[in-house]
Design a protein around this motif. Structure first.
Motif, mmCIF file in Angstrom:
data_model
loop_
_atom_site.group_PDB
_atom_site.id
_atom_site.type_symbol
_atom_site.label_atom_id
_atom_site.label_comp_id
_atom_site.label_asym_id
_atom_site.label_seq_id
_atom_site.Cartn_x
_atom_site.Cartn_y
_atom_site.Cartn_z
ATOM 1 N N ALA A 1 -14.501 -4.900 -45.958
ATOM 2 C CA ALA A 1 -15.645 -5.118 -46.702
ATOM 3 C C ALA A 1 -16.124 -6.610 -45.812
ATOM 4 C CB ALA A 1 -15.413 -5.874 -47.973
ATOM 5 N N ALA A 2 -17.244 -6.855 -46.442
ATOM 6 C CA ALA A 2 -18.002 -7.540 -45.871
ATOM 7 C C ALA A 2 -19.395 -7.623 -46.505
ATOM 8 C CB ALA A 2 -18.107 -8.243 -43.932
ATOM 9 N N CYS A 3 -20.587 -8.816 -45.824
ATOM 10 C CA CYS A 3 -21.536 -8.989 -46.697
ATOM 11 C C CYS A 3 -22.400 -8.849 -45.801
ATOM 12 C CB CYS A 3 -22.083 -10.924 -47.335
ATOM 13 S SG CYS A 3 -23.846 -10.765 -48.259
ATOM 14 N N CYS B 1 -36.047 3.958 -46.935
ATOM 15 C CA CYS B 1 -35.803 4.957 -48.574
ATOM 16 C C CYS B 1 -34.655 4.214 -49.309
ATOM 17 C CB CYS B 1 -36.179 6.171 -48.394
ATOM 18 S SG CYS B 1 -35.964 7.699 -49.341
ATOM 19 N N LYS B 2 -33.591 4.572 -48.612
ATOM 20 C CA LYS B 2 -32.611 4.294 -49.025
ATOM 21 C C LYS B 2 -32.080 2.834 -48.201
ATOM 22 C CE LYS B 2 -29.339 8.861 -48.704
ATOM 23 N NZ LYS B 2 -29.454 8.608 -50.703
ATOM 24 N N ARG B 3 -31.107 1.988 -48.858
ATOM 25 C CA ARG B 3 -30.549 1.026 -48.650
ATOM 26 C C ARG B 3 -30.915 0.795 -47.267
ATOM 27 N NH1 ARG B 3 -28.710 -4.319 -50.064
ATOM 28 N NH2 ARG B 3 -27.250 -5.062 -48.891
ATOM 29 N N GLY C 1 -18.777 11.188 -49.251
ATOM 30 C CA GLY C 1 -19.867 9.657 -48.641
ATOM 31 C C GLY C 1 -19.955 8.314 -47.832
ATOM 32 N N THR C 2 -21.121 7.990 -46.984
ATOM 33 C CA THR C 2 -21.741 7.683 -46.536
ATOM 34 C C THR C 2 -22.664 6.809 -46.502
ATOM 35 O OG1 THR C 2 -23.246 9.230 -45.525
ATOM 36 C CG2 THR C 2 -20.895 9.044 -44.564
ATOM 37 N N GLY C 3 -22.561 5.983 -47.886
ATOM 38 C CA GLY C 3 -22.852 4.533 -48.115
ATOM 39 C C GLY C 3 -22.096 3.311 -47.676
ATOM 40 N N ALA C 4 -22.992 1.900 -48.336
ATOM 41 C CA ALA C 4 -23.168 1.122 -47.941
ATOM 42 C C ALA C 4 -21.223 0.680 -47.416
ATOM 43 C CB ALA C 4 -23.764 -0.115 -48.372
ATOM 44 N N SER C 5 -20.267 1.394 -48.436
ATOM 45 C CA SER C 5 -19.093 1.105 -48.241
ATOM 46 C C SER C 5 -18.364 1.814 -47.299
ATOM 47 C CB SER C 5 -18.611 1.075 -49.811
ATOM 48 O OG SER C 5 -19.782 0.879 -51.151
ATOM 49 N N SER C 6 -18.767 3.261 -47.112
ATOM 50 C CA SER C 6 -18.321 4.045 -46.074
ATOM 51 C C SER C 6 -18.437 3.706 -44.769
ATOM 52 C CB SER C 6 -19.208 4.838 -47.190
ATOM 53 O OG SER C 6 -18.012 6.463 -45.971
ATOM 54 N N GLN D 1 -20.445 13.408 -45.105
ATOM 55 C CA GLN D 1 -21.830 13.144 -45.599
ATOM 56 C C GLN D 1 -22.310 14.391 -46.109
ATOM 57 O OE1 GLN D 1 -24.211 11.829 -41.216
ATOM 58 N NE2 GLN D 1 -25.059 13.680 -42.221
ATOM 59 N N ARG D 2 -23.318 13.762 -47.160
ATOM 60 C CA ARG D 2 -24.311 14.584 -47.252
ATOM 61 C C ARG D 2 -24.957 13.966 -47.174
ATOM 62 N NH1 ARG D 2 -24.483 14.802 -53.974
ATOM 63 N NH2 ARG D 2 -25.045 12.542 -54.393
ATOM 64 N N THR D 3 -25.768 12.764 -47.301
ATOM 65 C CA THR D 3 -27.257 12.164 -46.313
ATOM 66 C C THR D 3 -26.893 11.566 -45.346
ATOM 67 O OG1 THR D 3 -28.221 12.883 -48.730
ATOM 68 C CG2 THR D 3 -29.550 11.155 -46.446
ATOM 69 N N ALA D 4 -27.472 11.608 -44.096
ATOM 70 C CA ALA D 4 -26.753 10.571 -43.013
ATOM 71 C C ALA D 4 -28.011 8.925 -43.494
ATOM 72 C CB ALA D 4 -27.986 11.049 -41.693
HETATM 73 O O1 N01 Z 1 -22.272 3.387 -52.866
HETATM 74 P P1 N01 Z 1 -23.867 3.991 -52.159
HETATM 75 P P2 N01 Z 1 -22.144 2.164 -52.337
HETATM 76 N N1 N01 Z 1 -20.877 14.655 -52.586
HETATM 77 O O2 N01 Z 1 -24.494 4.431 -53.379
HETATM 78 C C1 N01 Z 1 -22.233 10.114 -51.430
HETATM 79 C C2 N01 Z 1 -23.874 -2.300 -52.413
HETATM 80 N N2 N01 Z 1 -23.383 -2.769 -51.288
HETATM 81 O O3 N01 Z 1 -20.762 2.428 -52.600
HETATM 82 O O4 N01 Z 1 -26.648 9.811 -50.082
HETATM 83 C C3 N01 Z 1 -20.593 14.609 -51.366
HETATM 84 O O5 N01 Z 1 -24.803 3.654 -51.460
HETATM 85 C C4 N01 Z 1 -23.886 9.820 -51.251
HETATM 86 O O6 N01 Z 1 -24.887 10.879 -50.941
HETATM 87 P P3 N01 Z 1 -25.956 10.624 -50.859
HETATM 88 C C5 N01 Z 1 -25.648 -2.394 -51.205
HETATM 89 O O7 N01 Z 1 -25.847 -2.465 -52.000
HETATM 90 C C6 N01 Z 1 -23.018 -3.855 -50.141
HETATM 91 O O8 N01 Z 1 -21.417 2.461 -50.603
HETATM 92 O O9 N01 Z 1 -26.744 10.428 -52.610
HETATM 93 N N3 N01 Z 1 -21.263 12.726 -51.002
HETATM 94 C C7 N01 Z 1 -23.582 8.003 -50.679
HETATM 95 O O10 N01 Z 1 -23.513 8.425 -49.101
HETATM 96 C C8 N01 Z 1 -25.070 -0.939 -51.522
HETATM 97 O O11 N01 Z 1 -26.300 0.069 -51.424
HETATM 98 C C9 N01 Z 1 -22.471 -4.107 -48.809
HETATM 99 O O12 N01 Z 1 -26.581 11.688 -50.649
HETATM 100 C C10 N01 Z 1 -21.433 11.856 -51.824
HETATM 101 C C11 N01 Z 1 -22.218 7.658 -51.112
HETATM 102 O O13 N01 Z 1 -21.661 8.394 -51.342
HETATM 103 C C12 N01 Z 1 -24.930 -0.255 -52.851
HETATM 104 O O14 N01 Z 1 -23.547 -1.649 -52.790
HETATM 105 C C13 N01 Z 1 -21.443 -3.225 -48.740
HETATM 106 C C14 N01 Z 1 -21.857 12.716 -53.266
HETATM 107 C C15 N01 Z 1 -23.019 6.481 -52.132
HETATM 108 O O15 N01 Z 1 -23.265 5.347 -51.531
HETATM 109 C C16 N01 Z 1 -23.304 0.843 -53.064
HETATM 110 O O16 N01 Z 1 -22.659 0.968 -51.949
HETATM 111 C C17 N01 Z 1 -20.608 -1.971 -49.592
HETATM 112 C C18 N01 Z 1 -20.778 13.780 -53.751
HETATM 113 N N4 N01 Z 1 -20.753 14.269 -54.647
HETATM 114 C C19 N01 Z 1 -22.176 -2.056 -50.887
HETATM 115 N N5 N01 Z 1 -22.054 11.744 -55.060
HETATM 116 C C20 N01 Z 1 -22.713 -5.609 -48.224
HETATM 117 O O17 N01 Z 1 -21.787 -5.483 -47.144
HETATM 118 C C21 N01 Z 1 -22.200 10.789 -53.646
HETATM 119 N N6 N01 Z 1 -21.969 10.861 -52.453
HETATM 120 C C22 N01 Z 1 -23.361 -6.415 -49.485
#
Ligand code: N01
Length: 476
Positions: free
Chosen positions: A35-37, A269-271, A159-164, A182-185
């Protein structure tokens, strides 16, 4: 907010209610490995309390949390906090112009209510059949179970968002096997992270103006990216896409895997994420990227749409947070006993200047509707909103006003302008679904202009846009 109220004792007494055990919010709750900014450290700190001690250009979570605790302690506000207390309901009492607030520690009343409950605070779990039946270890990224040792285990991350993308490289190093669902890259740019040089640290500490100039340079560098998102300079996205593709090519040699992780929507489009470690982690022998949708979770594993069953010992749920349906909204009742959730049920979240809400007198939201950023530091927005709230309280005191509520027309005009600007942004037109958009496809999360414009628009409390009630002594 607490520090600024403390600096203005004439505005009255205040109390902070926090359901957590200490200050820190997201940086207290998100303790997952890695976890980092993703906003540069110099800008990710309060303007009134620069941190001379950041170790890196992008700070790790423990440093940010320690900074926040130190700032609160040094400002002498911690005795105003009641930790481990939740707000159950807050109802506006029109007869007495006060908020009647029920908490898990009893009842209180307050002239003004400020919510600082966060935009990314309530974990959202995926609705997958059988998820409750999983017999192994399962936890959300923001509720990491540090007592569970992942070493040598078979692990799935959803999930493959910022946390993952921060978790995957750390976890991949220690587990026997990792399946990344990964649902969406996402688009991922390189992360220009490095330890500060000794000479820089000396500069921050001892050279007057150096840290401020450094911070200002970062501010403008980030601000220059606004037109890439808001549609004025979409060409900027071509260069960013090329950079992101180079990042994929650098981290992954397998052409199939490169294809799998290449997004099919417009960058921004996404972060936009940043990492140097994510793609190399996906390329490891003990990591698989799974793109077939999860249809079911059994007591021992995950089943995908192609019928494959992948057995695991642990599941990490990195599926994000409740965002467009603000969790506190169901608990706050304004005029006529209407909750914020009711007020927003039809057209989604909306506020005036992202901070005050028609029908909810004396309510200020820090990080309210359409205040989020995808290009810079939320601390800048938060400080702008706090200054606006302090200006409102100062005006109310000077003019003997008991309550302020934005005019419905002012709120509607604000949102009409905002939503018309939103139409040409990449968040709305870039061909993706994201947590910025609500169930109607409306972007109620992001601010579609520059941050200096936001600060300018909130620089003083514009009482003409408000319905006001005189205080009782004024009436008498
Ligand atoms: O959450 P997210 P996050 N089956 O919502 C997937 C901040 N942040 O916790 O893209 C399968 O971005 C979903 O897939 P899709 C930052 O603002 C900052 O990662 O919806 N997959 C996606 O890939 C960030 O944007 C830092 O198709 C499923 C993921 O889960 C915000 O927090 C660090 C699903 C969710 O990604 C959130 O980030 C971390 C399902 N049923 C976070 N449902 C910093 O560095 C969801 N997904 C400051």
């Amino acid at each position: 907010m607490a520090i600024k109220l403390n600096e203005n004792p004439a505005l009255g007494d205040f109390l902070v209610i926090d359901k957590g055990v200490e200050v820190g919010g997201t940086w207290r709750d998100n303790t997952y490995p890695g976890a980092a900014c993703d906003v540069p450290s110099q800008l990710y700190s309060f303007s009134f309390s620069p941190n001379r001690d950041w170790s890196r250009s992008f700070s790790p979570q423990p440093e940010i949390h320690a900074y926040m605790k130190r700032v609160a302690e040094e400002a002498g506000v911690l005795d105003r906090f009641r930790f481990g207390v939740s707000v159950e309901s807050a109802a506006w009492d029109e007869a007495d112009n006060v908020w009647r607030i029920s908490t898990t520690a009893g009842e209180i009343s307050a002239n003004v209510l400020v919510t600082g409950s966060g935009g990314l605070s309530e974990p959202k779990l995926p609705e997958i059949d059988g998820i409750d039946t999983f017999a192994g270890e399962i936890f959300h990224s923001a509720r990491w179970n540090h007592d569970y040792d992942l070493t040598g285990k078979r692990v799935a991350i959803i999930g493959t968002g910022a946390s993952s993308i921060q978790i995957v490289p750390e976890v991949a190093k220690k587990v026997a096997h990792l399946d990344v669902y990964q649902r969406t890259a996402p688009w991922v740019l390189p992360r220009n992270d490095r330890a500060y040089l000794g000479v820089e640290k000396l500069g921050f500490r001892f050279v007057p103006g150096f840290q401020k100039a450094y911070r200002t340079a970062i501010y403008w560098a980030l601000e220059s990216r606004v037109p890439m998102f808001t549609g004025q300079l979409p060409q900027m996205r071509i260069a960013a896409t090329a950079m992101a593709k180079r990042n994929i090519a650098k981290g992954i040699t397998d052409p199939e895997l490169r294809k799998t992780v290449t997004p099919d929507f417009e960058i921004g489009c996404k972060r936009v994420l940043i990492s140097n470690a994510y793609y190399p982690a996906l390329a490891r022998d003990n990591v698989d990227v799974v793109t077939d949708g999860i249809t079911e979770i059994t007591p021992t594993g995950l089943v995908t749409s192609d019928g494959t069953i992948r057995e695991v010992d642990a599941i990490i749920v990195a599926t994000g947070f409740y965002t467009t349906d603000q969790p506190i909204a169901a608990h706050v009742k304004g005029l006529d006993g209407r909750t914020l959730a009711d007020a927003w049920s039809e057209h989604g979240m909306a506020a005036y200047k992202g901070t005050t809400i028609s029908g909810f007198p004396n309510l200020f939201q820090i990080v309210g509707p359409n205040t989020g950023l995808s290009h810079s530091s939320m601390v800048f927005i938060i400080e702008s909103q706090i200054a606006y709230a302090i200006s409102a309280l100062t005006t109310m005191k000077a003019k003997h006003i008991a309550s302020v509520e934005p005019l419905r027309a002012a709120q509607e005009e604000w949102n009409a302008d905002l939503q018309s600007r939103m139409q040409r942004t990449v968040w709305n037109s870039g061909g993706c679904a994201s947590w910025y958009l609500d169930e109607h496809g409306k972007n109620t999360i992001l601010w579609p202009r520059s941050t200096f414009k936001f600060r300018q628009l909130l620089s003083t409390f514009d009482i003409d846009s408000y319905v006001t009630t005189p205080s009782k002594e004024q009436v008498a």
